[in-house]
Design a protein around this motif. Structure first.
Motif, PDB file in Angstrom:
ATOM      1  N   SER A 143       0.880  -1.089   0.211  1.00  0.00           N
ATOM      2  CA  SER A 143      -0.165  -0.038  -0.014  1.00  0.00           C
ATOM      3  C   SER A 143       0.765   1.057  -0.092  1.00  0.00           C
ATOM      4  O   SER A 143       0.600   2.233  -0.792  1.00  0.00           O
ATOM      5  N   THR A 188       1.140   3.786  -3.254  1.00  0.00           N
ATOM      6  CA  THR A 188       0.702   5.320  -3.009  1.00  0.00           C
ATOM      7  C   THR A 188       1.806   6.210  -3.263  1.00  0.00           C
ATOM      8  O   THR A 188       1.557   7.259  -4.063  1.00  0.00           O
ATOM      9  N   VAL A 206      -5.327   7.029  -6.428  1.00  0.00           N
ATOM     10  CA  VAL A 206      -4.311   6.588  -5.235  1.00  0.00           C
ATOM     11  C   VAL A 206      -5.181   5.607  -4.271  1.00  0.00           C
ATOM     12  O   VAL A 206      -4.681   4.751  -3.655  1.00  0.00           O
ATOM     13  N   GLY A 231      -3.118   2.721  -4.079  1.00  0.00           N
ATOM     14  CA  GLY A 231      -2.643   2.259  -2.820  1.00  0.00           C
ATOM     15  C   GLY A 231      -2.956   0.984  -2.027  1.00  0.00           C
ATOM     16  O   GLY A 231      -2.110  -0.049  -1.964  1.00  0.00           O
TER      17      GLY A 231
END
Length: 304
Positions: free
Chosen positions: A214, A218, A274, A278
């Motif tokens: 994650s 990101t 995102v 992410g």
């Protein structure tokens, strides 16, 4: 990467990457549709039924005006793309990692080698995904409802009207997009894994993979969003003989958008992007690691 626990044949790396990619796209695809719609919207102001004031406004207007199923329009192309795309990503990362470790005389991966390996894997992946991305972008555009009847129709009309090489429109911007994302993704995975406590259990390993993936997803998204905006516009532009497209090359396209719409326009669609990449990066890493461990255990059980 997990594949360093015990080397596996290339086919297992490829299959694990494919399974991870399809798993991620099935969960996160609507966010990709919203991201593309916002990126294709030009100008600073947004008002009315055909424009979007952000992610939630885009979601609600698509569902209200076009139906919920529209959030999955064009998914055939990315599903067909995801298997070779993600498989190439992880397999190329594995191969480039071995190549660079031998080239620089390293027995283990380092932070700088992880970034270099990720960038090289991203460049390799780009050549696989460009035609699929072009089809996906054109189907996700709101105007495509009256222009294309599906994936095959996009391919046929693009080749007939613009030439077969038009299927690779946006290759340069795609190269930049994937180089930046993969460098950030794999570089961060390496760094985060060094910083967090080593997992002692399967559940702990999964948690660590979700965190590392994650964070990597990101950071990769922050780095590559401007190139993604430019790529979307380049690939959605139908080329006309004798005319130079407004968006043609990556860095000039970045400059044009920043000049005409402001620097913030280079991050159009960032929130849904995102939110997808992410957590999506975490999903990718968890599924990839799990599948690789499954293959590894299966081979060990057979005594291979």
């Amino acid at each position: 990467m997990a594949s360093e626990k015990a080397p596996l044949p290339f086919v297992y790396t490829f299959m694990a990457g494919a399974i991870a990619g399809v798993s991620e796209i099935l969960v996160m695809y609507p966010l990709d549709v919203v991201k593309t719609r916002v990126q294709l919207q030009t100008g600073k102001a947004a008002a009315g039924a055909d424009t979007y004031n952000g992610m939630f406004d885009c979601f609600s207007k698509i569902i209200r005006n076009e139906g919920f199923s529209r959030l999955y329009r064009g998914i055939t192309a990315p599903i067909l793309m995801e298997a070779p795309k993600r498989a190439t990503k992880f397999a190329a990362n594995d191969k480039w990692g071995k190549f660079y470790r031998e080239l620089f005389g390293q027995t283990q991966m380092t932070q700088s080698l992880s970034v270099l390996t990720g960038a090289s894997a991203g460049a390799t992946e780009s050549f696989v995904v460009v035609p699929f991305e072009l089809v996906k972008i054109r189907l996700q555009d709101k105007a495509s409802a009256g222009r294309y009847n599906g994936m095959i129709d996009v391919v046929m009309k693009t080749v007939r009207n613009e030439g077969i090489l038009a299927m690779y429109n946006g290759l340069e911007s795609t190269l930049w997009r994937h180089i930046l994302w993969n460098a950030g993704y794999f570089g961060c995975i390496f760094q985060v894994r060094q910083l967090i406590p080593k997992a002692e259990t399967k559940q702990g390993q999964m948690t660590n993979d979700i965190i590392a993936g994650s964070v990597g997803g990101t950071v990769g998204t922050i780095l590559n969003t401007p190139m993604d905006v430019v790529k979307s516009r380049i690939q959605n532009t139908v080329k006309v003989a004798g005319q130079t497209p407004k968006y043609n090359w990556a860095w000039p396209g970045v400059a044009t958008i920043a000049k005409e719409e402001g620097f913030g326009a280079l991050y159009k669609g960032f929130v849904p992007k995102v939110l997808r990449l992410g957590p999506g990066g975490g999903i990718l890493l968890v599924v990839y690691t799990g599948v690789m461990d499954f293959f590894r255990n299966m081979r060990e059980a057979k005594g291979l």
